[in-house]
Design a protein around this motif. Structure first.
Motif, PDB file in Angstrom:
ATOM      1  N   TRP A 103       0.244  37.437 -94.780  1.00 10.15           N
ATOM      2  CA  TRP A 103       0.216  37.582 -93.378  1.00 10.15           C
ATOM      3  C   TRP A 103      -0.550  36.515 -92.746  1.00 10.15           C
ATOM      4  CZ3 TRP A 103       1.989  42.389 -91.005  1.00 10.15           C
ATOM      5  CH2 TRP A 103       2.439  43.289 -91.990  1.00 10.15           C
ATOM      6  N   PHE A 104      -0.085  36.162 -91.404  1.00 10.38           N
ATOM      7  CA  PHE A 104      -0.519  34.898 -90.637  1.00 10.38           C
ATOM      8  C   PHE A 104      -1.399  35.655 -89.563  1.00 10.38           C
ATOM      9  CE2 PHE A 104       0.070  32.337 -86.928  1.00 10.38           C
ATOM     10  CZ  PHE A 104      -0.742  31.319 -87.143  1.00 10.38           C
ATOM     11  N   LEU A 105      -2.470  34.859 -89.050  1.00  8.31           N
ATOM     12  CA  LEU A 105      -3.491  35.568 -88.087  1.00  8.31           C
ATOM     13  C   LEU A 105      -3.601  34.408 -87.060  1.00  8.31           C
ATOM     14  CD1 LEU A 105      -5.456  37.314 -86.601  1.00  8.31           C
ATOM     15  CD2 LEU A 105      -7.083  36.393 -88.159  1.00  8.31           C
ATOM     16  N   PRO A 106      -3.104  34.493 -86.163  1.00 10.13           N
ATOM     17  CA  PRO A 106      -3.119  33.431 -84.867  1.00 10.13           C
ATOM     18  C   PRO A 106      -4.237  33.738 -84.198  1.00 10.13           C
ATOM     19  CG  PRO A 106      -2.013  34.967 -83.948  1.00 10.13           C
ATOM     20  CD  PRO A 106      -2.122  35.579 -85.516  1.00 10.13           C
ATOM     21  N   LEU A 107      -5.017  32.565 -83.552  1.00 12.22           N
ATOM     22  CA  LEU A 107      -6.311  32.671 -82.505  1.00 12.22           C
ATOM     23  C   LEU A 107      -5.899  32.738 -81.141  1.00 12.22           C
ATOM     24  CD1 LEU A 107      -8.964  30.116 -84.370  1.00 12.22           C
ATOM     25  CD2 LEU A 107      -8.288  32.452 -84.834  1.00 12.22           C
ATOM     26  N   SER A 108      -6.832  33.106 -80.247  1.00 13.04           N
ATOM     27  CA  SER A 108      -6.310  33.368 -79.018  1.00 13.04           C
ATOM     28  C   SER A 108      -5.737  32.358 -78.308  1.00 13.04           C
ATOM     29  CB  SER A 108      -7.710  33.921 -78.060  1.00 13.04           C
ATOM     30  OG  SER A 108      -8.569  32.648 -78.281  1.00 13.04           O
ATOM     31  N   ASP A 109      -6.067  31.042 -78.538  1.00 11.41           N
ATOM     32  CA  ASP A 109      -5.285  29.731 -77.805  1.00 11.41           C
ATOM     33  C   ASP A 109      -4.010  29.446 -78.769  1.00 11.41           C
ATOM     34  OD1 ASP A 109      -6.684  28.729 -79.722  1.00 11.41           O
ATOM     35  OD2 ASP A 109      -7.710  27.433 -78.650  1.00 11.41           O
ATOM     36  N   GLN A 110      -3.531  30.134 -79.469  1.00 13.10           N
ATOM     37  CA  GLN A 110      -2.267  29.659 -80.348  1.00 13.10           C
ATOM     38  C   GLN A 110      -1.318  30.499 -80.133  1.00 13.10           C
ATOM     39  OE1 GLN A 110      -4.224  29.946 -84.393  1.00 13.10           O
ATOM     40  NE2 GLN A 110      -5.460  28.281 -84.152  1.00 13.10           N
ATOM     41  N   SER A 111      -0.829  30.719 -78.941  1.00 13.81           N
ATOM     42  CA  SER A 111       0.388  31.463 -78.552  1.00 13.81           C
ATOM     43  C   SER A 111       1.566  30.949 -79.016  1.00 13.81           C
ATOM     44  CB  SER A 111       0.395  31.726 -76.999  1.00 13.81           C
ATOM     45  OG  SER A 111       0.282  30.458 -76.475  1.00 13.81           O
ATOM     46  N   ILE A 112       1.710  29.623 -79.279  1.00 14.14           N
ATOM     47  CA  ILE A 112       3.040  29.012 -79.715  1.00 14.14           C
ATOM     48  C   ILE A 112       3.097  29.268 -81.116  1.00 14.14           C
ATOM     49  CG2 ILE A 112       1.353  26.675 -80.163  1.00 14.14           C
ATOM     50  CD1 ILE A 112       5.077  27.032 -79.273  1.00 14.14           C
ATOM     51  N   PHE A 113       1.881  29.520 -81.810  1.00 14.21           N
ATOM     52  CA  PHE A 113       2.369  29.804 -83.225  1.00 14.21           C
ATOM     53  C   PHE A 113       2.625  31.500 -83.508  1.00 14.21           C
ATOM     54  CE2 PHE A 113      -0.738  26.286 -83.615  1.00 14.21           C
ATOM     55  CZ  PHE A 113       0.121  25.397 -84.378  1.00 14.21           C
TER      56      PHE A 113
END
Length: 258
Positions: A103-113
């Motif tokens: 599973w992938f976890l994005p950070l708060s400024d990684q909306s593109i991901f």
């Protein structure tokens, strides 16, 4: 026992491991923070084991098989891109007993991901691959707050983020091969079910939701409520009880094994 691993090629993986371990300890769950190099997490009944590992080792199927939940995460843009690619799977392949899904976890400024992960999910366009992504964007942790986290003294805002992340990874542990995770699925898990394992999971999810509500109410904007958290709160049992008992709350109790 449920074992959880965060794979990353920068320090955010270790931060996530600490976040989840300390959040679980905060609600009185039995938890150990372990070193992936020491071998398989020690069996300990209903405890949780949390660790971090280098991202390049996530392709090692024997290593992944040691964990019930596998999450990739990256702090920098390049490392986040690699973490996202590592979470892709063959969307046409169904059934079978392969290694633990990623599973992938994005950070708060990684909306593109996050957008890329959603487009590659089972609910998006037909692509040759899919991506399982946690339905949250983790707030970034500043240097000072990270130092306090690693020392076992997290700020309330940071611990609030940890309670939400811990709830999501526990939910993933109930069905790691699911195409995704949403509030409806969390509601089912929080309602409990047959067997002590399901009831224990429900109790911890309710306790984490309650802790999130309290901690984020005192925290800063860095850990402000998300739509997912609000959905959890709307669907949790009205008095925070499971089988007639209120889920316990405690900040300490973290056992480290390294």
């Amino acid at each position: 026992m449920i074992s959880i691993a965060f794979f990353s090629d920068d320090p955010v993986g270790l931060s996530c491991a600490h976040l989840v371990a300390q959040a679980l300890a905060h609600v009185d769950a039995r938890v150990a923070l372990v070193d992936a190099r020491d071998g398989a997490p020690p069996p300990s009944g209903d405890a949780y084991a949390v660790t971090s590992a280098p991202l390049h080792t996530v392709g090692d199927e024997a290593l992944r098989a040691r964990f019930d939940v596998v999450v990739t995460v990256g702090e920098g843009g390049a490392s986040a891109g690699r973490a996202l690619r590592a979470a892709r799977y063959d969307a046409a392949r169904t059934g079978g007993t392969g290694p633990t899904p990623v599973w992938f976890l994005p950070l708060s400024d990684q909306s593109i991901f996050m957008t890329k992960a959603r487009l590659a999910s089972a609910h998006g366009p037909r692509l040759p691959f899919g991506t399982r992504a946690l339905p949250v964007m983790l707030p970034r942790i500043g240097a000072g707050a990270r130092s306090r986290l690693l020392a076992g003294r997290p700020d309330d805002a940071v611990l609030a983020s940890g309670t939400l992340l811990a709830a999501l990874v526990l939910a993933v542990g109930a069905d790691p091969a699911a195409a995704g995770l949403d509030a409806a699925g969390l509601a089912v898990l929080m309602a409990g079910g047959d067997g002590p394992g399901r009831r224990l999971l429900a109790g911890h999810l309710v306790a984490l939701a309650d802790a999130y509500a309290r901690l984020s109410g005192r925290g800063t904007d860095a850990a402000g409520p998300t739509d997912q958290a609000r959905a959890i709160e709307r669907r949790r049992p009205h008095d925070g009880r499971v089988d007639g008992h209120r889920a316990p709350r405690r900040r300490d109790g973290l056992r480290r094994s390294a």
